[in-house]
Design a protein around this motif. Sequence first.
Motif, PDB file in Angstrom:
ATOM      1  N   ASP A  11      78.197  60.137   0.900  1.00  0.00           N
ATOM      2  CA  ASP A  11      79.029  60.225  -0.297  1.00  0.00           C
ATOM      3  C   ASP A  11      79.268  61.711  -0.601  1.00  0.00           C
ATOM      4  O   ASP A  11      78.347  62.520  -0.528  1.00  0.00           O
ATOM      5  CB  ASP A  11      78.297  59.553  -1.464  1.00  0.00           C
ATOM      6  N   PRO A  12      80.499  62.110  -0.955  1.00  0.00           N
ATOM      7  CA  PRO A  12      80.753  63.512  -1.282  1.00  0.00           C
ATOM      8  C   PRO A  12      79.840  64.063  -2.374  1.00  0.00           C
ATOM      9  O   PRO A  12      79.544  65.264  -2.390  1.00  0.00           O
ATOM     10  CB  PRO A  12      82.224  63.513  -1.733  1.00  0.00           C
ATOM     11  N   GLY A  13      79.383  63.188  -3.266  1.00  0.00           N
ATOM     12  CA  GLY A  13      78.469  63.630  -4.314  1.00  0.00           C
ATOM     13  C   GLY A  13      77.116  64.055  -3.805  1.00  0.00           C
ATOM     14  O   GLY A  13      76.323  64.651  -4.540  1.00  0.00           O
ATOM     15  N   LEU A  14      76.822  63.775  -2.534  1.00  0.00           N
ATOM     16  CA  LEU A  14      75.556  64.165  -1.916  1.00  0.00           C
ATOM     17  C   LEU A  14      75.703  65.369  -0.998  1.00  0.00           C
ATOM     18  O   LEU A  14      74.718  65.832  -0.418  1.00  0.00           O
ATOM     19  CB  LEU A  14      74.968  62.985  -1.127  1.00  0.00           C
ATOM     20  N   GLY A  20      76.513  71.626   6.484  1.00  0.00           N
ATOM     21  CA  GLY A  20      77.938  71.493   6.740  1.00  0.00           C
ATOM     22  C   GLY A  20      78.334  70.521   7.837  1.00  0.00           C
ATOM     23  O   GLY A  20      79.192  69.660   7.629  1.00  0.00           O
ATOM     24  N   PRO A  21      77.720  70.596   9.028  1.00  0.00           N
ATOM     25  CA  PRO A  21      78.142  69.705  10.121  1.00  0.00           C
ATOM     26  C   PRO A  21      77.954  68.225   9.814  1.00  0.00           C
ATOM     27  O   PRO A  21      78.630  67.380  10.410  1.00  0.00           O
ATOM     28  CB  PRO A  21      77.236  70.142  11.283  1.00  0.00           C
ATOM     29  N   ASN A  22      77.052  67.899   8.902  1.00  0.00           N
ATOM     30  CA  ASN A  22      76.798  66.486   8.585  1.00  0.00           C
ATOM     31  C   ASN A  22      77.594  65.998   7.384  1.00  0.00           C
ATOM     32  O   ASN A  22      77.411  64.854   6.952  1.00  0.00           O
ATOM     33  CB  ASN A  22      75.301  66.275   8.344  1.00  0.00           C
ATOM     34  N   ARG A  23      78.476  66.851   6.848  1.00  0.00           N
ATOM     35  CA  ARG A  23      79.282  66.433   5.706  1.00  0.00           C
ATOM     36  C   ARG A  23      80.541  65.691   6.128  1.00  0.00           C
ATOM     37  O   ARG A  23      81.177  65.041   5.296  1.00  0.00           O
ATOM     38  CB  ARG A  23      79.668  67.658   4.869  1.00  0.00           C
ATOM     39  N   VAL A  24      80.909  65.797   7.366  1.00  0.00           N
ATOM     40  CA  VAL A  24      82.137  65.138   7.827  1.00  0.00           C
ATOM     41  C   VAL A  24      81.889  63.644   7.974  1.00  0.00           C
ATOM     42  O   VAL A  24      80.765  63.206   8.230  1.00  0.00           O
ATOM     43  CB  VAL A  24      82.604  65.722   9.172  1.00  0.00           C
ATOM     44  N   PRO A  25      82.924  62.820   7.783  1.00  0.00           N
ATOM     45  CA  PRO A  25      82.742  61.373   7.973  1.00  0.00           C
ATOM     46  C   PRO A  25      82.287  61.044   9.387  1.00  0.00           C
ATOM     47  O   PRO A  25      82.726  61.656  10.362  1.00  0.00           O
ATOM     48  CB  PRO A  25      84.144  60.817   7.697  1.00  0.00           C
ATOM     49  N   ALA A  26      81.376  60.088   9.484  1.00  0.00           N
ATOM     50  CA  ALA A  26      80.869  59.614  10.775  1.00  0.00           C
ATOM     51  C   ALA A  26      80.294  60.748  11.624  1.00  0.00           C
ATOM     52  O   ALA A  26      80.544  60.834  12.828  1.00  0.00           O
ATOM     53  CB  ALA A  26      81.958  58.871  11.533  1.00  0.00           C
ATOM     54  N   ALA A  27      79.500  61.610  10.987  1.00  0.00           N
ATOM     55  CA  ALA A  27      78.846  62.688  11.727  1.00  0.00           C
ATOM     56  C   ALA A  27      77.803  62.098  12.676  1.00  0.00           C
ATOM     57  O   ALA A  27      77.010  61.245  12.275  1.00  0.00           O
ATOM     58  CB  ALA A  27      78.177  63.654  10.761  1.00  0.00           C
ATOM     59  N   PRO A  28      77.772  62.528  13.949  1.00  0.00           N
ATOM     60  CA  PRO A  28      76.789  61.999  14.887  1.00  0.00           C
ATOM     61  C   PRO A  28      75.397  62.568  14.620  1.00  0.00           C
ATOM     62  O   PRO A  28      75.235  63.761  14.358  1.00  0.00           O
ATOM     63  CB  PRO A  28      77.315  62.464  16.243  1.00  0.00           C
ATOM     64  N   VAL A  29      74.400  61.696  14.640  1.00  0.00           N
ATOM     65  CA  VAL A  29      73.015  62.091  14.407  1.00  0.00           C
ATOM     66  C   VAL A  29      72.129  61.395  15.431  1.00  0.00           C
ATOM     67  O   VAL A  29      72.237  60.174  15.608  1.00  0.00           O
ATOM     68  CB  VAL A  29      72.553  61.728  12.978  1.00  0.00           C
ATOM     69  N   GLU A  30      71.279  62.149  16.082  1.00  0.00           N
ATOM     70  CA  GLU A  30      70.339  61.545  17.029  1.00  0.00           C
ATOM     71  C   GLU A  30      69.017  61.295  16.330  1.00  0.00           C
ATOM     72  O   GLU A  30      68.483  62.177  15.650  1.00  0.00           O
ATOM     73  CB  GLU A  30      70.127  62.460  18.234  1.00  0.00           C
ATOM     74  N   THR A  31      68.468  60.091  16.468  1.00  0.00           N
ATOM     75  CA  THR A  31      67.176  59.749  15.876  1.00  0.00           C
ATOM     76  C   THR A  31      66.178  59.453  16.989  1.00  0.00           C
ATOM     77  O   THR A  31      66.556  59.300  18.158  1.00  0.00           O
ATOM     78  CB  THR A  31      67.291  58.518  14.960  1.00  0.00           C
ATOM     79  N   ASP A  32      64.902  59.332  16.605  1.00  0.00           N
ATOM     80  CA  ASP A  32      63.880  59.042  17.608  1.00  0.00           C
ATOM     81  C   ASP A  32      63.779  57.553  17.928  1.00  0.00           C
ATOM     82  O   ASP A  32      62.979  57.124  18.759  1.00  0.00           O
ATOM     83  CB  ASP A  32      62.516  59.588  17.174  1.00  0.00           C
ATOM     84  N   GLY A  33      64.576  56.736  17.238  1.00  0.00           N
ATOM     85  CA  GLY A  33      64.577  55.303  17.513  1.00  0.00           C
ATOM     86  C   GLY A  33      63.489  54.526  16.813  1.00  0.00           C
ATOM     87  O   GLY A  33      63.455  53.292  16.904  1.00  0.00           O
ATOM     88  N   THR A  34      62.587  55.212  16.103  1.00  0.00           N
ATOM     89  CA  THR A  34      61.495  54.528  15.410  1.00  0.00           C
ATOM     90  C   THR A  34      61.423  54.868  13.923  1.00  0.00           C
ATOM     91  O   THR A  34      60.850  54.107  13.150  1.00  0.00           O
ATOM     92  CB  THR A  34      60.137  54.877  16.046  1.00  0.00           C
ATOM     93  N   SER A  35      61.970  55.987  13.518  1.00  0.00           N
ATOM     94  CA  SER A  35      61.878  56.412  12.121  1.00  0.00           C
ATOM     95  C   SER A  35      62.753  55.552  11.228  1.00  0.00           C
ATOM     96  O   SER A  35      63.832  55.096  11.632  1.00  0.00           O
ATOM     97  CB  SER A  35      62.293  57.878  11.974  1.00  0.00           C
ATOM     98  N   SER A  36      62.295  55.348  10.003  1.00  0.00           N
ATOM     99  CA  SER A  36      63.070  54.567   9.048  1.00  0.00           C
ATOM    100  C   SER A  36      64.329  55.325   8.647  1.00  0.00           C
ATOM    101  O   SER A  36      64.413  56.556   8.751  1.00  0.00           O
ATOM    102  CB  SER A  36      62.234  54.280   7.799  1.00  0.00           C
ATOM    103  N   GLU A  74      76.302  54.356   6.092  1.00  0.00           N
ATOM    104  CA  GLU A  74      76.968  54.912   4.919  1.00  0.00           C
ATOM    105  C   GLU A  74      75.920  55.132   3.832  1.00  0.00           C
ATOM    106  O   GLU A  74      75.169  54.214   3.485  1.00  0.00           O
ATOM    107  CB  GLU A  74      78.054  53.975   4.417  1.00  0.00           C
ATOM    108  N   VAL A  75      75.850  56.359   3.337  1.00  0.00           N
ATOM    109  CA  VAL A  75      74.868  56.728   2.313  1.00  0.00           C
ATOM    110  C   VAL A  75      75.617  56.990   1.017  1.00  0.00           C
ATOM    111  O   VAL A  75      76.364  57.970   0.906  1.00  0.00           O
ATOM    112  CB  VAL A  75      74.053  57.970   2.727  1.00  0.00           C
ATOM    113  N   ARG A  76      75.445  56.124   0.056  1.00  0.00           N
ATOM    114  CA  ARG A  76      76.134  56.263  -1.226  1.00  0.00           C
ATOM    115  C   ARG A  76      75.234  56.913  -2.270  1.00  0.00           C
ATOM    116  O   ARG A  76      74.013  56.798  -2.208  1.00  0.00           O
ATOM    117  CB  ARG A  76      76.603  54.896  -1.722  1.00  0.00           C
TER     118      ARG A  76
END
Length: 238
Positions: A11-14, A20-36, A74-76
């Motif tokens: 959400d833009p409010g966040l 900056g790189p994670n503010r764009v819509p559908a920003a790619p993020v790699e996770t460890d596959g186990t973290s919540s 999507e994080v609101r």
Amino acid sequence: MAKAEITITFDPGLHLFVAGPNRVPAAPVETDGTSSLGHVVESLGVPLTEVGALLADGRPVSPGHVAADGEHIEVRKFTTPQRVEGPLRLLLDIHLGTLARRLRLLGIDTAYETPDIGDAALAARSAAEHRVMLSRDRGLLHRRELFAGAYVYSTKPAEQVDEVLARFEPELAPWTRCTACNGELRAVTKEQMGDRLQSGTARTYDTFAECESCGQAYWRGAHSTSLNAIVERATRNR
């Protein structure tokens, strides 16, 4: 478990919390596959206190959800009014002293810690007393022990009060709490004030109150105009 690549839209409010790189819509993020998902969101800078709904491919999920490879998250932002369990009770850190006094003036149960007792002790008090932790310290708001928390966005006390009132819509009872210690005020007579009043004050004023906890005496004196302005601003649209 293999790593997962997901996309996240905040959400833009966040965006205040997000690099900056994670503010764009559908920003790619790699996770460890186990973290919540809650852990992933916080690792990207956003306290969960500021998050409302979490959606995975459009369906609501909890912060405990483990995102699968390819999911879009999507994080609101939280929605207002924000409700908490039981009566609203607040706890403010050392940097929000002016805000604490103004909230007490409005009759809101507001604890304020000074000197600085540290994040662990603040979080423990929040949990023990069921108080919502208000802070501009993002790290403090990440602590799991908190009963609840809220980030204070503005640095200006008047706007900070507006934020709290808009976010929680508390019941107001102006002039009923001690601005020094948060104790409740009781009406007292001029005679009960005794020698605590200077002669000029005794001649000029007839209405007095006293804090039941610390004994601080109150009357509408030289500062009443500025204090009345705070109360009027808070109650204008309620």
